[in-house]
Design a protein around this motif. Structure first.
Motif, PDB file in Angstrom:
ATOM      1  N   GLU A  26      57.155 -56.589  50.790  1.00  0.00           N
ATOM      2  CA  GLU A  26      56.872 -57.140  49.466  1.00  0.00           C
ATOM      3  C   GLU A  26      57.217 -56.174  48.338  1.00  0.00           C
ATOM      4  N   ALA A  27      57.597 -54.972  48.708  1.00  0.00           N
ATOM      5  CA  ALA A  27      57.885 -53.953  47.697  1.00  0.00           C
ATOM      6  C   ALA A  27      58.772 -52.872  48.292  1.00  0.00           C
ATOM      7  N   GLN A  28      59.355 -52.070  47.428  1.00  0.00           N
ATOM      8  CA  GLN A  28      60.135 -50.901  47.842  1.00  0.00           C
ATOM      9  C   GLN A  28      60.097 -49.905  46.690  1.00  0.00           C
ATOM     10  N   GLU A  29      60.557 -48.683  46.948  1.00  0.00           N
ATOM     11  CA  GLU A  29      60.580 -47.679  45.874  1.00  0.00           C
ATOM     12  C   GLU A  29      61.895 -46.914  45.918  1.00  0.00           C
ATOM     13  N   ASN A  30      62.508 -46.780  44.736  1.00  0.00           N
ATOM     14  CA  ASN A  30      63.788 -46.091  44.581  1.00  0.00           C
ATOM     15  C   ASN A  30      64.013 -45.805  43.096  1.00  0.00           C
ATOM     16  N   PRO A  31      64.951 -44.939  42.764  1.00  0.00           N
ATOM     17  CA  PRO A  31      65.292 -44.737  41.350  1.00  0.00           C
ATOM     18  C   PRO A  31      65.895 -45.992  40.731  1.00  0.00           C
ATOM     19  N   LEU A  32      65.834 -46.081  39.416  1.00  0.00           N
ATOM     20  CA  LEU A  32      66.379 -47.232  38.706  1.00  0.00           C
ATOM     21  C   LEU A  32      67.867 -47.414  38.993  1.00  0.00           C
ATOM     22  N   THR A  33      68.587 -46.309  39.099  1.00  0.00           N
ATOM     23  CA  THR A  33      70.030 -46.388  39.364  1.00  0.00           C
ATOM     24  C   THR A  33      70.307 -47.013  40.726  1.00  0.00           C
ATOM     25  N   ILE A  66      59.112 -54.275  38.090  1.00  0.00           N
ATOM     26  CA  ILE A  66      59.364 -52.843  38.265  1.00  0.00           C
ATOM     27  C   ILE A  66      58.187 -52.075  37.660  1.00  0.00           C
ATOM     28  N   ALA A  67      57.522 -51.295  38.491  1.00  0.00           N
ATOM     29  CA  ALA A  67      56.426 -50.439  38.034  1.00  0.00           C
ATOM     30  C   ALA A  67      56.954 -49.014  37.927  1.00  0.00           C
ATOM     31  N   LEU A  68      56.853 -48.425  36.741  1.00  0.00           N
ATOM     32  CA  LEU A  68      57.402 -47.080  36.517  1.00  0.00           C
ATOM     33  C   LEU A  68      56.427 -46.026  37.036  1.00  0.00           C
ATOM     34  N   THR A  69      56.289 -46.005  38.366  1.00  0.00           N
ATOM     35  CA  THR A  69      55.363 -45.066  39.009  1.00  0.00           C
ATOM     36  C   THR A  69      55.846 -43.621  38.906  1.00  0.00           C
ATOM     37  N   GLY A  70      57.145 -43.418  38.865  1.00  0.00           N
ATOM     38  CA  GLY A  70      57.706 -42.075  38.702  1.00  0.00           C
ATOM     39  C   GLY A  70      57.118 -41.063  39.662  1.00  0.00           C
ATOM     40  N   HIS A  71      56.846 -41.487  40.900  1.00  0.00           N
ATOM     41  CA  HIS A  71      56.081 -40.655  41.831  1.00  0.00           C
ATOM     42  C   HIS A  71      56.873 -39.514  42.455  1.00  0.00           C
ATOM     43  N   TYR A  78      70.428 -34.201  41.125  1.00  0.00           N
ATOM     44  CA  TYR A  78      69.317 -35.070  40.745  1.00  0.00           C
ATOM     45  C   TYR A  78      69.660 -36.490  41.159  1.00  0.00           C
ATOM     46  N   TYR A  79      68.831 -37.068  42.000  1.00  0.00           N
ATOM     47  CA  TYR A  79      69.080 -38.413  42.520  1.00  0.00           C
ATOM     48  C   TYR A  79      68.494 -39.503  41.617  1.00  0.00           C
ATOM     49  N   GLY A  80      67.423 -39.132  40.940  1.00  0.00           N
ATOM     50  CA  GLY A  80      66.735 -40.103  40.103  1.00  0.00           C
ATOM     51  C   GLY A  80      65.239 -40.031  40.333  1.00  0.00           C
ATOM     52  N   THR A  81      64.491 -40.575  39.409  1.00  0.00           N
ATOM     53  CA  THR A  81      63.038 -40.611  39.549  1.00  0.00           C
ATOM     54  C   THR A  81      62.656 -41.934  40.195  1.00  0.00           C
ATOM     55  N   ARG A  82      61.897 -41.855  41.266  1.00  0.00           N
ATOM     56  CA  ARG A  82      61.604 -43.037  42.069  1.00  0.00           C
ATOM     57  C   ARG A  82      60.496 -43.883  41.438  1.00  0.00           C
ATOM     58  N   HIS A  83      60.768 -45.182  41.349  1.00  0.00           N
ATOM     59  CA  HIS A  83      59.816 -46.150  40.834  1.00  0.00           C
ATOM     60  C   HIS A  83      59.642 -47.252  41.876  1.00  0.00           C
ATOM     61  N   THR A  84      58.739 -48.168  41.620  1.00  0.00           N
ATOM     62  CA  THR A  84      58.387 -49.195  42.597  1.00  0.00           C
ATOM     63  C   THR A  84      58.754 -50.593  42.102  1.00  0.00           C
ATOM     64  N   THR A  85      59.417 -51.373  42.957  1.00  0.00           N
ATOM     65  CA  THR A  85      59.632 -52.789  42.663  1.00  0.00           C
ATOM     66  C   THR A  85      58.757 -53.593  43.618  1.00  0.00           C
TER      67      THR A  85
END
Length: 324
Positions: free
Chosen positions: A205-212, A226-231, A145-152
């Protein structure tokens, strides 16, 4: 004179034994793109040491972190060229050789980490992993498990519409593009190692990755929202090259597989524990952390970027969604 000859013969025997032992040891290269502080590295080092122990030192595995042997595309190519023996990499890259496995990166296909781990024990996983192995000869030994991806982003994001027109860095992989494009964002592929600078200088202006990953790569220094998109509930595969896998005895295959699965379980646990604490940490550090309308995001993705538009198989998507 007799003692001298015996001594010389003994020394020669010891040198020969040492040479044979050295020849018996196989040195392998294990590569990934993650930082040394991340569990994908620390548990790979643990696995390398454990494999050496369980094979009585017959295998010496050197682990190369942080893109030392190349970017993720490079190390995947390295499996084919024989320049690396083991890598940690996403199914998104495996999909370049076997497209159906890329469905596991389609947004919102996994409900949560528990669903992902259940999938790795399912028949549909066995089918997709075997399809990849048939196509490449490379063997997927474990899934982490790498993590749940969110958006900054430079601005607060609450709905899918808020992403309209935003320049966002996304890996150059089809399924990663689905959510941002469905929401009207302008996607830009930038190598993982170059994301921090691209955010800092305004290339995106943005990127998406897990919180870790946001923490490990210090993206929070250059993005305050940080937007918790959890996509995407993301994962990484531990992949053994065709050349190495085919050379291993059945006994050694079991050792490699057992150790790598243990390492993936250890890393998964660390990631889950870290994620649980990071939301509050980021808030305490002054970042704006926003819960989004996930139903709005998911509905928009399914309508604007359907599964089959990426060349994935609807039946695979349905089978994964049905895993309990």
């Amino acid at each position: 004179m007799k003692f001298t000859i015996k001594g010389l013969m003994g020394a020669a025997a010891m040198m020969m034994a040492s040479t044979i032992a050295a020849h018996a040891q196989t040195t392998l290269k294990w590569a990934h793109v993650y930082e040394t502080s991340e569990p994908f590295h620390t548990e790979s080092v643990w696995a390398a040491e454990e494999i050496a122990k369980r094979t009585d030192g017959r295998y010496k595995i050197d682990v190369f972190p942080a893109s030392q042997l190349g970017k993720e595309a490079d190390i995947n190519q390295g499996l084919k060229l024989g320049t690396v023996d083991i890598i940690i990499s996403g199914s998104s890259f495996a999909a370049r050789d076997y497209k159906p496995i890329g469905v596991t990166y389609y947004p919102y296909i996994f409900r949560d980490p528990a669903h992902l781990i259940a999938y790795t024990k399912s028949d549909v996983f066995k089918k997709l992993a075997q399809g990849y192995e048939d196509a490449t000869g490379n063997h997927i030994a474990a899934v982490t498990y790498y993590g749940t991806r969110h958006t900054t982003a430079n601005k607060e994001i609450k709905t899918c519409a808020d992403m309209n027109g935003v320049k966002i860095r996304v890996p150059d992989v089809p399924a990663y593009l689905a959510m941002p494009r469905a929401c009207g964002a302008n996607t830009t592929p930038i190598a993982f190692a170059e994301v921090y600078l691209a955010l800092q200088n305004g290339t995106v202006e943005a990127q998406e990755n897990p919180l870790t990953t946001i923490e490990a790569k210090k993206f929070y220094e250059v993005q305050k929202n940080i937007a918790l998109t959890g996509h995407i509930v993301d994962h990484l595969n531990t992949v053994i090259s065709k050349q190495l896998w085919s050379s291993l005895s059945d006994e050694d295959k079991k050792i490699f597989s057992d150790v790598m699965m243990e390492a993936s379980e250890r890393a998964t646990k660390i990631v889950e524990e870290r994620e649980a604490a990071l939301v509050e940490k980021f808030k305490a550090d002054g970042l704006t952390v926003t819960e989004v309308d996930k139903a709005d995001f998911e509905k928009t993705v399914l309508e604007n970027q359907p599964v089959e538009s990426f060349g994935y198989v609807q039946a695979d998507y349905d089978a994964i969604r049905a895993v309990q």
